[in-house]
Every structure is written in C-alpha cells, then in structure tokens.
Design an enzyme around this catalytic site. Structure first.
Site, PDB file in Angstrom:
ATOM      1  N   HIS A   1      35.389  47.602  35.310  1.00  0.00           N
ATOM      2  CA  HIS A   1      34.530  47.891  36.456  1.00  0.00           C
ATOM      3  C   HIS A   1      33.727  49.175  36.267  1.00  0.00           C
ATOM      4  CE1 HIS A   1      38.325  49.980  37.356  1.00  0.00           C
ATOM      5  NE2 HIS A   1      37.492  50.925  37.731  1.00  0.00           N
TER       6      HIS A   1
ATOM      7  N   ARG B   1      40.484  42.884  29.490  1.00  0.00           N
ATOM      8  CA  ARG B   1      39.141  43.474  29.364  1.00  0.00           C
ATOM      9  C   ARG B   1      39.087  44.961  29.708  1.00  0.00           C
ATOM     10  NH1 ARG B   1      35.711  40.519  34.100  1.00  0.00           N
ATOM     11  NH2 ARG B   1      34.439  42.382  34.147  1.00  0.00           N
TER      12      ARG B   1
ATOM     13  N   ARG C   1      26.750  40.838  42.290  1.00  0.00           N
ATOM     14  CA  ARG C   1      28.192  41.025  42.548  1.00  0.00           C
ATOM     15  C   ARG C   1      28.315  41.642  43.944  1.00  0.00           C
ATOM     16  NH1 ARG C   1      28.046  42.889  36.961  1.00  0.00           N
ATOM     17  NH2 ARG C   1      29.523  41.754  35.666  1.00  0.00           N
TER      18      ARG C   1
ATOM     19  N   CYS D   1      25.627  35.475  32.373  1.00  0.00           N
ATOM     20  CA  CYS D   1      25.482  36.754  33.084  1.00  0.00           C
ATOM     21  C   CYS D   1      26.515  37.817  32.702  1.00  0.00           C
ATOM     22  CB  CYS D   1      25.529  36.521  34.591  1.00  0.00           C
ATOM     23  SG  CYS D   1      27.102  35.861  35.154  1.00  0.00           S
TER      24      CYS D   1
ATOM     25  N   ARG E   1      27.112  36.029  44.214  1.00  0.00           N
ATOM     26  CA  ARG E   1      28.468  35.588  43.880  1.00  0.00           C
ATOM     27  C   ARG E   1      29.421  36.031  44.986  1.00  0.00           C
ATOM     28  NH1 ARG E   1      31.454  37.994  38.804  1.00  0.00           N
ATOM     29  NH2 ARG E   1      31.754  39.692  40.278  1.00  0.00           N
TER      30      ARG E   1
ATOM     31  N   ASN F   1      32.385  38.146  30.126  1.00  0.00           N
ATOM     32  CA  ASN F   1      33.417  39.194  30.201  1.00  0.00           C
ATOM     33  C   ASN F   1      34.794  38.554  30.373  1.00  0.00           C
ATOM     34  OD1 ASN F   1      31.168  40.795  30.288  1.00  0.00           O
ATOM     35  ND2 ASN F   1      31.287  41.191  32.481  1.00  0.00           N
ATOM     36  N   ASP F   2      34.882  37.684  31.369  1.00  0.00           N
ATOM     37  CA  ASP F   2      36.180  37.042  31.590  1.00  0.00           C
ATOM     38  C   ASP F   2      36.434  35.934  30.579  1.00  0.00           C
ATOM     39  OD1 ASP F   2      37.610  38.310  33.705  1.00  0.00           O
ATOM     40  OD2 ASP F   2      35.923  37.778  34.989  1.00  0.00           O
TER      41      ASP F   2
ATOM     42  N   GLU G   1      33.934  30.950  33.335  1.00  0.00           N
ATOM     43  CA  GLU G   1      34.527  32.150  32.723  1.00  0.00           C
ATOM     44  C   GLU G   1      36.012  31.982  32.445  1.00  0.00           C
ATOM     45  OE1 GLU G   1      33.944  35.481  35.371  1.00  0.00           O
ATOM     46  OE2 GLU G   1      34.494  34.358  37.145  1.00  0.00           O
TER      47      GLU G   1
HETATM   48  C1  PEP Z   1      31.960  37.987  33.687  1.00  0.00           C
HETATM   49  O1  PEP Z   1      33.171  37.827  33.822  1.00  0.00           O
HETATM   50  O2  PEP Z   1      31.359  37.867  32.603  1.00  0.00           O
HETATM   51  C2  PEP Z   1      31.127  38.365  34.839  1.00  0.00           C
HETATM   52  C3  PEP Z   1      29.829  38.382  34.763  1.00  0.00           C
HETATM   53  O3  PEP Z   1      31.748  38.727  35.982  1.00  0.00           O
HETATM   54  P1  PEP Z   1      32.601  40.073  36.201  1.00  0.00           P
HETATM   55  O4  PEP Z   1      32.303  40.994  35.085  1.00  0.00           O
HETATM   56  O5  PEP Z   1      32.182  40.605  37.519  1.00  0.00           O
HETATM   57  O6  PEP Z   1      34.001  39.578  36.194  1.00  0.00           O
HETATM   58 MG    MG Z   2      34.070  37.538  35.722  1.00  0.00          MG
END
Ligand code: PEP
Ligand code: MG
Length: 594
Positions: A202, A479, A309, A516, A345, A468-469, A445
């Site tokens: 974050h 992560r 977000r 994204c 989202r 990311n996820d 994800e």
């Molecule tokens: C992701 O997981 O790639 C994503 C865009 O969402 P977040 O980073 O908010 O989990």
């Molecule tokens: Mg995510």
C-alpha cells in the site's frame, strides 16, 4: 535545502531498498515513531532571548535531576561501575563550555533553545567521531543521549508529529499504515523511506499516487539516523544516502537537474495517442486513489480511469464514509473525466490494505482471509452503501463497477446480484435515477479466476488484470514482505502465462480486457504485455507520458517477437535481461539521457 552545516560532516552511509515511486529528493530526516525527532531550525524574536535561556536552564535542571535518579538507582541495582556511566553523562551535561556555547547561540544568534542544543551537540558529536580513539568515539552515544534528554524536556508535547509538519522532510519509518500513508500532507513530504514493505504494497501504491519519491524494504537502518540528518533519496535506483558529503550532494543536485529536463521532454508525449510504429492503438488509462487525482490524470494524458481504488475514503477518516460522501467522490471523478470511462473498484480491504476498524488485520493469514469481495459480501450494509452511491453517480459519466479479489463464479454472481437486483430495485422504487446498463466487471487477480475465466464470461462485462495480486497468489509470495521481495516477480513466466491465458480467453469470448497492476508502469513490462495482446493499460498518472513515448517507438511485431521468446523461458531473471536487451536494440532512442 536550508542550512545543513551541522549535519553534512557526519559519517556518510548508503543503504538500499526497493524503488517504488521515482524521483530524487534531498532534505532533512523526519524519523517517525522514535525519539530521533526532527528539530525545526527556528529562531526567536530578539527580545525573547532571556526567556528562552530560562527555558533552556529549566530543561537542563530536569535533565540533571533525571540523570542523578538514574545514577542512584543503577548504583543500587548494578553497582558503582555501571552508575559511573551516568556520572560521566552528568559531567558532560554540566560542562560549562557546552552550556556556554548553547546560551551564546540563544543570546547572540537568537536560536530557539532546541535549535541551539541540537547545533552544539551535533557539532561535538562530529568532532568526537573524527578522533581516532575508541574511548572518545564511544562518547558520541552519551552526547546523543543527552541531546535527546534535553530535547524531550524542551519539546514536551510540542514534538513535531507527522500530521502537523510545518516544513518539508524526508519521512523515514519502519512501516507506514495505509491510513498514515493516505493522510500524508504531500506539501511537506519530499520522499518516503521505509524499512519494511514490498514493491506493490500500500505504501508503494499511495506514494506513486501522491507522486512522492519512495523507497521501501530497506531493512533495519533507522536507528542510525537522527531527526534532522541530511538524507538523499534516489528513488530511481533505490539508494538512500544518510549524511552525504558535499561531493555527493553536488552530484545528486546535477542528477536532479537532468531528471527535471527529462520529465519536461516527456511532457510532449502527454496528449499524443499511444500508437505503435505500425499503427496499433494502445489505450493508456490512469490508476487513481483520490478523487482530486482525476484532473491530474487528464492533464497527464489519461484516456480514462482504469482503476479507481476507493479505500481512501475510509482511510482518511476514523469512521466509515456516508453514502453521500461516496456519491460526491464518484460524481466528481465522473464529471471531471467528461465522458471518458471510469472504473470504480468496490472496497478491497484486507491484506496490505488493512483497516483496523473492520477487523481485517487480526487474521492469521490476511492475504487468504476476509478481503476484497469476500468482506463486501459479509458486510452487506457497507457494500450496499457504496453500490448505491456508485449507481447514483453513474448518470454523471461513463462509470463502470468492478469487484476485487474474485475467486469463484459464485462470488461474482452474488456481488452482481446485489448491485443489479437489490440496489437497482431499491433506487428504482425510490425514484432515484441511475444508469441501468452500467458495466459490471471484475479484477482478474486470483489464479482460480484465470483458470475459470471462460465461465465468468456469461456474467462479467469486462475483466481487468491485477498483476500485483496475481503475482502474489501465483507465486505464493507476500506482496508486502520485503524478506521475500526478491521472489516477487511479475516477469516470472508463470505470471506471464496467466496473463497470456487471460488475453486469449477474453479475446475468444469478446470480453473487454485491461490491465491495472503496478506492472503497467514499468517500461520493460509494457513491451511484453503489448506483445501478449494487452491493448488497454492503466498505470500511475506520473507514468503515462513515458508509456506513450515507449508505445510510439516500438512496433507491434517487435513486441510480439519479444513476448513470444520471453514466455518460452523458464526464469524471471532471463526474461528480464532478454526484454531489456531487446528493447535497447529495437528502440535505443528510449534510453538516451534527457
Ligand atoms: C492488483 O492487485 O494488481 C491491483 C491493481 O489491485 P491492488 O494493488 O489494489 O490490490
Ligand atoms: Mg489487487
């Protein structure tokens, strides 16, 4: 940069971490949550020096009494030898030369008492450090201890705290919570460095949104820094220089100038289309965290908001937002974007985006726990409130709704039913207008969603890959954990194959697809992604111009060739090297300085 005279002579030290939001910053350390507080270089009005000297003497007396109490209790508990440590401190504290020098700074140069204490102590610490004698060098710790003791009495409750900064600082912290990061005052934070945290945690995401240079995952180093020390953060390479010498400062000032001219040069790409040299259009959208970023996204050339977000609304206050607060935020983004698509989202708390009051951080394994859509389905009133607001705002622009962390078809159907049947019915009955054809899609994800993607196509209007996820869950690498950051690799062939599979299924079923995750902001990754078939990329607004520049200097054929070869490799490192070398060959102009 102000007067750094009492810090630049300390021993220079460089530490390294993960660069997550680019830029270079030179400034003074604000060490969060330790006693290394930063002392503003304040002066006092000329007629106030007598009162200030009194204040200084009172603090001195308190510090003296404190040391005497420590000395006596240590003598009882551990004996005279240990009590002597405090005796030595007492002698330094009462040393007339030190006191005289501090009082002179207050009387003659109108330093505040805190500023005078720090200036004298730092100067002497530097002198002690340079003496080639271990016994004397050790005394530096005593001086530091005395300085902190005096400052604690002088500052009391007036210690500078993160929420009330009055001048720009480099924020050093062990780790920042999502709410701390969301509430940072951008005007006063030149850069952020954290000991913990991973490439797409974050802090990384919010720092990029706030466009604050940021390095995370440095490991333990904060104990070596004092508030007010001069720091250089190179968030392009991930290095952090503590107490740099003059030569290094000059070197970085030059790099900063080159960086400024490079950014100015990139600005010419902002409003150009991202079209490859052989004519393929790539849509570049922006990821945003705060409603007021929408304007910036347009200025930076975003053709839409690919990911809004919404956790910010909950993080910037101590209570859950009302439906109207949600509504105002979404309406303002919809209006600002003037008909361009905006994907909102629904809240994705849990794991790296923990929110204490929702109980999301108490879990044993939060990444696999009650996060994203799972939490939404459980906390129906929170979810309903957000869905009502999104639907109400849907008449002000081209809004889309997206659910995070979807892992089963059933989950998606449940969430969609709530939006379409329950909330839409409610609004209809109440005569509140909304767009009944609003597009409802999902984040891709979680590996189970990738594998089952064809089954989602009956219900989902669009897909957005969250790398990311997807990387976290495909590779089983946390992560946000700097300890395993070296294993967190979006270029891993397993992740690339997940993306490739998603592209093929979405194409076959004719479902619009975008991407994204933070990977969309990486210049090397974008080439592979385009080669794999991604045509809409959503990235941090600050990366848009660079992304467009890259698209305009490569051909689709080259991207395809690079992706085809990359996906056949077995190791992330080989893929990274290969993509980098290939891009340097096919588009050398992208690597020219300035
Ligand atoms: C992701 O997981 O790639 C994503 C865009 O969402 P977040 O980073 O908010 O989990
Ligand atoms: Mg995510």
């Amino acid at each position: 940069m102000g007067d750094n005279s009492h810090t630049v002579h300390s021993t220079m030290k460089t530490v390294f971490g993960i660069p997550v939001s680019t830029g270079i910053a030179i400034g003074k350390a604000f060490v969060q949550a330790t006693e290394g507080f930063r002392i503003p270089e304040q002066t006092i009005p000329a007629n106030a020096f007598e009162a200030e000297i009194k204040r200084f003497q009172t603090a001195l007396q308190f510090a003296k009494d404190e040391i005497i109490v420590n000395r006596e209790s240590t003598k009882i508990a551990l004996g005279q030898t240990f009590a002597d440590i405090f005796e030595a401190q007492l002698q330094i504290l009462m040393e007339p030369a030190f006191q005289g020098e501090m009082e002179a700074l207050i009387r003659n140069r109108f330093f505040s008492a805190e500023h005078a204490v720090t200036a004298v102590m730092r100067k002497n610490m530097d002198i002690f450090r340079q003496i080639d004698n271990n016994y004397i060098a050790e005394k530096v710790n005593d001086l530091r201890d005395i300085e902190k003791r005096l400052l604690r009495h002088l500052l009391g409750a007036r210690k500078e705290v993160l929420g009330q900064l009055s001048s720009p600082v480099i924020l050093l912290s062990s780790n920042l919570t999502p709410s701390e990061t969301a509430n940072l005052d951008k005007r006063f934070i030149q850069a952020i460095v954290t000991e913990q945290g991973g490439a797409v945690g974050h802090t990384a995401i919010l720092a990029a949104a706030l466009e604050i240079p940021c390095v995370v995952g440095v490991g333990e180093f904060i104990a070596k820094v004092d508030g007010g020390d001069l720091i250089i953060v190179d968030a392009n390479s991930g290095s952090v220089v503590i107490c740099p010498n003059e030569e290094v400062i000059e070197q970085y000032q030059k790099i900063q100038d080159i960086e400024t001219s490079r950014i100015e040069c990139l600005d010419s790409y902002r409003q150009l289309p991202a079209v490859t040299t052989d004519g393929t259009m790539i849509a570049i959208h922006a990821n945003i965290e705060f409603p007021n970023e929408a304007e910036n996204a347009i200025q930076r050339g975003a053709e839409g908001i690919g990911l809004f977000r919404t956790e910010f609304l909950y993080l910037i206050q101590d209570k859950d937002p009302t439906e109207d607060e949600h509504f105002e935020a979404y309406k303002s983004v919809a209006e600002t974007m003037q008909g361009r698509p905006v994907t909102i989202r629904t809240f994705d708390f849990g794991d790296d985006k923990a929110l204490d009051r929702l109980g999301t951080i108490r879990e044993h394994n939060p990444a696999l726990g009650m996060r994203g859509v799972r939490l939404a389905l459980k906390r129906w009133s929170l979810f309903r409130c957000q869905l009502r607001a999104i639907l109400r705002a849907s008449i002000y622009g081209d809004l889309h709704v997206m659910f995070p962390m979807i892992s089963t078809v059933k989950e998606f159907r449940q969430a969609k039913r709530m939006a379409v049947q329950e909330v839409m019915d409610e609004l209809r009955e109440a005569g509140i207008p909304f767009n009944p054809d609003i597009q409802i899609g999902m984040m891709v994800e979680v590996p189970s969603a990738v594998v089952m993607l064809d089954r989602f196509s009956e219900d989902a209007d669009f897909y957005s890959i969250g790398t990311n996820d997807l990387t976290q869950y495909t590779l089983a690498v946390d992560r946000g954990n700097s300890g395993v950051n070296h294993l967190f690799n979006v270029d891993d062939p397993a992740v690339l194959r997940m993306i490739w599979h998603t592209v093929r299924v979405a194409g076959r079923r004719d479902i619009p697809l975008s991407l994204c995750g933070q990977v969309g902001s990486n210049i090397f990754n974008i080439v592979t992604l385009i080669g794999l078939g991604i045509r809409t990329i959503s990235c941090a607004p600050s990366s848009i111009a660079r992304m467009k520049q890259i698209c305009r200097h490569i051909s689709l054929d080259d991207c395809k060739m690079i992706a085809r070869n990359a996906i056949r490799m077995s190791e992330a490192k080989n893929i990274q090297d290969y993509v980098k070398n290939s891009l340097q060959k096919v588009a050398p102009v992208l690597f020219e300085p300035g």
